[in-house]
Design an enzyme around this catalytic site. Structure first.
Site, PDB file in Angstrom:
ATOM      1  N   CYS A  79       0.812  -1.221   0.000  1.00 46.95           N
ATOM      2  CA  CYS A  79       0.000   0.000   0.000  1.00 46.95           C
ATOM      3  C   CYS A  79       0.842   1.266   0.000  1.00 46.95           C
ATOM      4  O   CYS A  79       0.328   2.342  -0.334  1.00 46.95           O
ATOM      5  CB  CYS A  79      -0.950   0.009   1.194  1.00 46.95           C
ATOM      6  SG  CYS A  79      -2.374  -1.060   0.942  1.00 46.95           S
ATOM      7  N   ASP A  80       2.104   1.200   0.380  1.00 49.21           N
ATOM      8  CA  ASP A  80       2.954   2.388   0.314  1.00 49.21           C
ATOM      9  C   ASP A  80       3.231   2.808  -1.131  1.00 49.21           C
ATOM     10  O   ASP A  80       2.907   3.937  -1.522  1.00 49.21           O
ATOM     11  CB  ASP A  80       4.253   2.150   1.076  1.00 49.21           C
ATOM     12  CG  ASP A  80       4.097   2.369   2.562  1.00 49.21           C
ATOM     13  OD1 ASP A  80       3.700   3.467   2.954  1.00 49.21           O
ATOM     14  OD2 ASP A  80       4.366   1.441   3.334  1.00 49.21           O
ATOM     15  N   PRO A  81       3.849   1.961  -1.963  1.00 48.99           N
ATOM     16  CA  PRO A  81       4.045   2.387  -3.352  1.00 48.99           C
ATOM     17  C   PRO A  81       2.724   2.579  -4.095  1.00 48.99           C
ATOM     18  O   PRO A  81       2.631   3.406  -5.006  1.00 48.99           O
ATOM     19  CB  PRO A  81       4.867   1.254  -3.966  1.00 48.99           C
ATOM     20  CG  PRO A  81       4.637   0.082  -3.079  1.00 48.99           C
ATOM     21  CD  PRO A  81       4.438   0.638  -1.703  1.00 48.99           C
TER      22      PRO A  81
END
Length: 810
Positions: free
Chosen positions: A567-569
């Site tokens: 979910c970060d990138p």
């Protein structure tokens, strides 16, 4: 608001057939682009796709297709009819871009392939989505999302002791590739404002998987540390635990959060055990710790646990699934899930919000097959083909080389959004406090008592290339004044703090736009700027738990598992897309705006199939381990190679089509057991998965991984060696230059992953500048950009308003 949609001057033709291309054009249509889907007479494959197998054979389009194709147009063309192909070419002549993948019958027409399209329409951007990219030794090889995860290392590190490693469910890599593709396409379009030639945007789903599903830049970490970050398959601890009425997930990303968690679960003795601060030690004592955590959670409801966790500021979330997501209070309050235009189905809302004069169009319905064929036939017949216009300009320009970006972010999501802009020419100024720098620096290879320990942080190096470093104390009035002065000379501000942080500084869009009305202010809170969860701490893992991603990852007889980091990138790429939508508005009106990109909204979009399938058909997606609702057989199999100490070596085999099954049978030597007529079709193979796994397991156990890959891949069967994330096979990566070498004055040489979207016209290294040292560019920013004198600079430094290294005191 105005009637202008941000991308209403952009026309895109969609020649793709999979999720990646469909999500790419879904994002573009959601921002107002005219998307024309060219389909063969049988229609786009997703019209008939359903994970539940319930799509009507009598013409009802699948619910997932209706979501992805909303607000688009449909033109039918038979690839066997030259007049139909000519119509598609005439539509392309009026387009700005085309999205292509190799699996559509139309895309297989020679005149409609990337090189031919680029030659015929030199002003057209041709975005090609393929498994491995258009060139290189693996180009054109058979692959599925499952085998791409195996090759990249995305499977090998994820799992539990005593169980096989497990893949991420839900085809997340394909959705990620679609997001990267849409973001890259807008960047190429912006470059065309000064250099009008089009180009091929060569997009590798393999590289998208490697960048997003392999646990935070493992190749960079290995290059600097000489060892993997995670030596064995691991999952979070605490992670996901059963409650009285469901599941709850935790993420203790810092030492303090672990200590707070110990208080939450009433184990005060754990507070005194300093060894448990380390995730590795908790993993070693997994059985001991989980016995208590499981018993504690099972005695309470999910709501009770979430209330206690919020009070102690322990990141926690309910584990959502297709049946429960729409009832989660925050999602309902913020209208992150909405009713589809055709009614009866719930789908994710647009994953970002524009707070300005331009508005996003309301979601529209999907077109019927061929609904716009006659309209486009009339349009191309009514007038001559438009001139392609100039196909080259001054040259040498990068998409964002006219932008100055100020970054107030930490960890991975926010930095990756700003890094994308820096990759493509923007001047990005990363602001860090000398008293509390980016938390990625804390993941250092050096002890805190060593000199400049904060500069030995591989994950910081990997996510912050292309930036300048400003060490500025924003907890001091003079520091905030300097920031505002800098923003007056800038185009973009990106931040991902908790909303209350900027509130306390009174850095509102209204204030900033008084002196810089063109500023685009991108905010990336975990859950949004308003709503019940506004002030909750959120990590990528929290989003994966709440959105449903974790629900479909893991084995049927075990707890859900988080993909752990995707979910970060994902949020970073969506933020970069939304920012470019706002830039498109500013380029036409001169006005900036606030852009809100909640991390969890991106996760909900990528997990869309779960809630769509449940509300459309009443079918709840479940964890299937390493199997798949769309492939059979599919699993991991032990090879004859010497034991690697981790339960392997393993190979991944995945059969999605009947042709791939025929190829597998041929490669196996056409054994008698494989000749059963029912195995020729997917349903028959799905019904006999256990038997097929046993047969393939026995065959693989007699052969090395290299022998298996050579035999099956040559025959056209999707297969892969299961790599660890720090050691993927670099054959294809090396050919495409995906990893770039970067020199750092303290750490030395390191290796950093690049972009999955390769621009064939603008070939430049994306990591032209290494990550900055803390406060490295203070003098440039303060004296050159802000015009302050040397004496004023010295005064700021003496009073610790600015600094060039970590300073915890005063």
């Amino acid at each position: 608001m105005t009637d202008m949609s941000p991308l209403d001057d952009v026309t895109v033709v969609d020649l793709s057939s999979g999720v990646a291309g469909a999500y790419c054009t879904h994002l573009l249509a959601g921002a107002g682009a005219v998307v024309v889907r060219a389909e063969p007479p049988e229609g786009h494959p997703l019209r008939r796709r359903s994970a539940s197998g319930i799509v009507s054979p009598d013409g009802e389009d699948g619910a997932l297709f209706r979501f992805l194709a909303g607000s688009t147009q449909s033109v039918v063309a038979d690839p066997e009819r030259p007049a139909d192909v000519a119509l598609v070419l005439d539509v392309l002549a009026r387009a700005d871009a085309v999205v292509w993948d190799p699996d559509s019958r139309l895309a297989a027409v020679p005149a409609l392939q990337p090189a031919a399209l680029h030659e015929r329409f030199p002003a057209l951007d041709v975005l090609a989505l393929t498994a491995f990219g258009l060139d290189g030794p693996w180009a054109g090889r058979a692959a599925t999302e499952f085998t791409l995860q195996a090759w990249s290392g995305a499977i090998g590190w994820r799992g539990l002791p005593g169980r096989p490693p497990v893949s991420v469910g839900g085809r997340v890599g394909e959705w990620m590739a679609g997001t990267f593709a849409a973001t890259g396409l807008l960047a190429s379009r912006r470059r065309r404002a000064s250099d009008h030639g089009g180009q091929i945007l060569d997009t590798s789903i393999f590289e998208a998987v490697a960048l997003s599903l392999t646990n935070m830049h493992p190749v960079t970490y290995f290059a600097e540390a000489g060892r993997p970050r995670d030596p064995a398959p691991m999952s979070l601890l605490p992670g996901i635990h059963a409650t009285k009425d469901g599941w709850v997930g935790f993420m203790t990303g810092t030492g303090q959060q672990w200590l707070d968690f110990c208080v939450l679960v009433e184990r005060f003795d754990w507070l005194d055990d300093e060894t448990l601060i380390a995730q590795g030690e908790r993993e070693r004592r997994r059985d001991e710790l989980t016995a208590h955590i499981d018993a504690w959670a099972a005695a309470r409801t999910t709501a009770e646990i979430l209330e206690l966790a919020a009070a102690l500021r322990v990141p926690a979330a309910p584990v959502g699934n297709g049946a429960t997501i729409s009832a989660i209070d925050h999602f309902a309050d913020q209208e992150m899930l909405v009713e589809a235009p055709e009614g009866g189905v719930v789908q994710p809302a647009t994953p970002y919000r524009l707070h300005g004069k331009a508005s996003l169009p309301a979601p529209g319905r999907a077109p019927a097959l061929g609904e716009h064929t006659a309209e486009w036939a009339r349009r191309v017949a009514d007038g001559p083909r438009p001139s392609a216009g100039p196909t080259s300009g001054p040259g040498g320009r990068l998409p964002f080389d006219d932008l100055r970006v100020v970054e107030l972010t930490a960890f991975w999501a926010g930095p990756s959004a700003a890094q994308f802009l820096g990759m493509h020419g923007a001047e990005v100024i990363k602001v860090e406090s000398p008293a509390r720098p980016d938390g990625m620096r804390a993941l250092s290879l050096r002890a805190v008592d060593e000199e400049q320990w904060w500069e030995y942080a591989p994950l910081f190096h990997a996510t912050n290339t292309g930036k300048l470093g400003l060490g500025l104390r924003l907890d001091r009035p003079r520091g905030l004044e300097l920031l505002v002065d800098l923003l007056d000379t800038s185009d973009v501000l990106i931040e991902n703090f908790s909303p209350r942080v900027l509130d306390s500084w009174e850095l509102s869009p209204e204030l900033l736009h008084q002196t810089n009305p063109g500023l685009i202010f991108v905010r990336m809170p975990a859950f949004g700027l308003t709503g019940p969860w506004r002030d909750r701490t959120g990590f990528a893992q929290t989003m994966e738990q709440a959105s449903g991603m974790a629900w479909v990852t893991g084995f049927p007889d075990g707890a859900p598992q988080v993909p752990s980091g995707v979910c970060d990138p994902l949020a970073g790429a969506h933020a970069a897309f939304a920012l470019q939508v706002a830039l498109a508005v500013r380029d036409r009106t001169g006005e900036g705006m606030l852009v809100e990109v909640p991390m969890v909204a991106s996760a909900l979009n990528v997990a869309a199939e779960q809630v769509i399938e449940y509300t459309a058909y009443g079918v709840l997606a479940q964890r299937q381990g390493n199997r798949s609702p769309s492939a059979a057989p599919q699993n991991l199999y032990r090879t004859a190679d010497p034991d690697d100490g981790l339960g392997g070596p393993l190979v991944a085999i995945s059969v999605e089509t009947d042709d791939q099954w025929t190829a597998l049978v041929d490669a196996l030597g056409r054994p008698g057991w494989a000749q059963a007529s029912e195995l020729a079709g997917f349903a028959g193979r799905k019904a006999r998965e256990d038997e097929l796994d046993a047969r393939l397991g026995a065959w693989c156990a007699q052969r090395s991984a290299d022998e298996i890959v050579a035999a099956l891949w040559t025959a056209g069967v999707p297969v892969a060696r299961v790599a660890m994330p720090h050691e993927p096979d670099h054959t294809q990566f090396a050919h495409r230059g995906f990893f770039e070498t970067v020199e750092h004055p303290v750490e030395g040489s390191t290796i950093v992953a690049g972009s999955p979207v390769r621009f064939t016209r603008d070939r430049y290294p994306v990591h032209r500048r290494r990550a900055p040292m803390l406060g490295e560019h203070n003098a440039y920013v303060v004296t050159e950009l802000l015009g302050m004198t040397a004496d004023e600079y010295d005064d700021l430094e003496a009073n610790h308003v600015i600094g060039t290294g970590l300073r915890l005191d005063g």
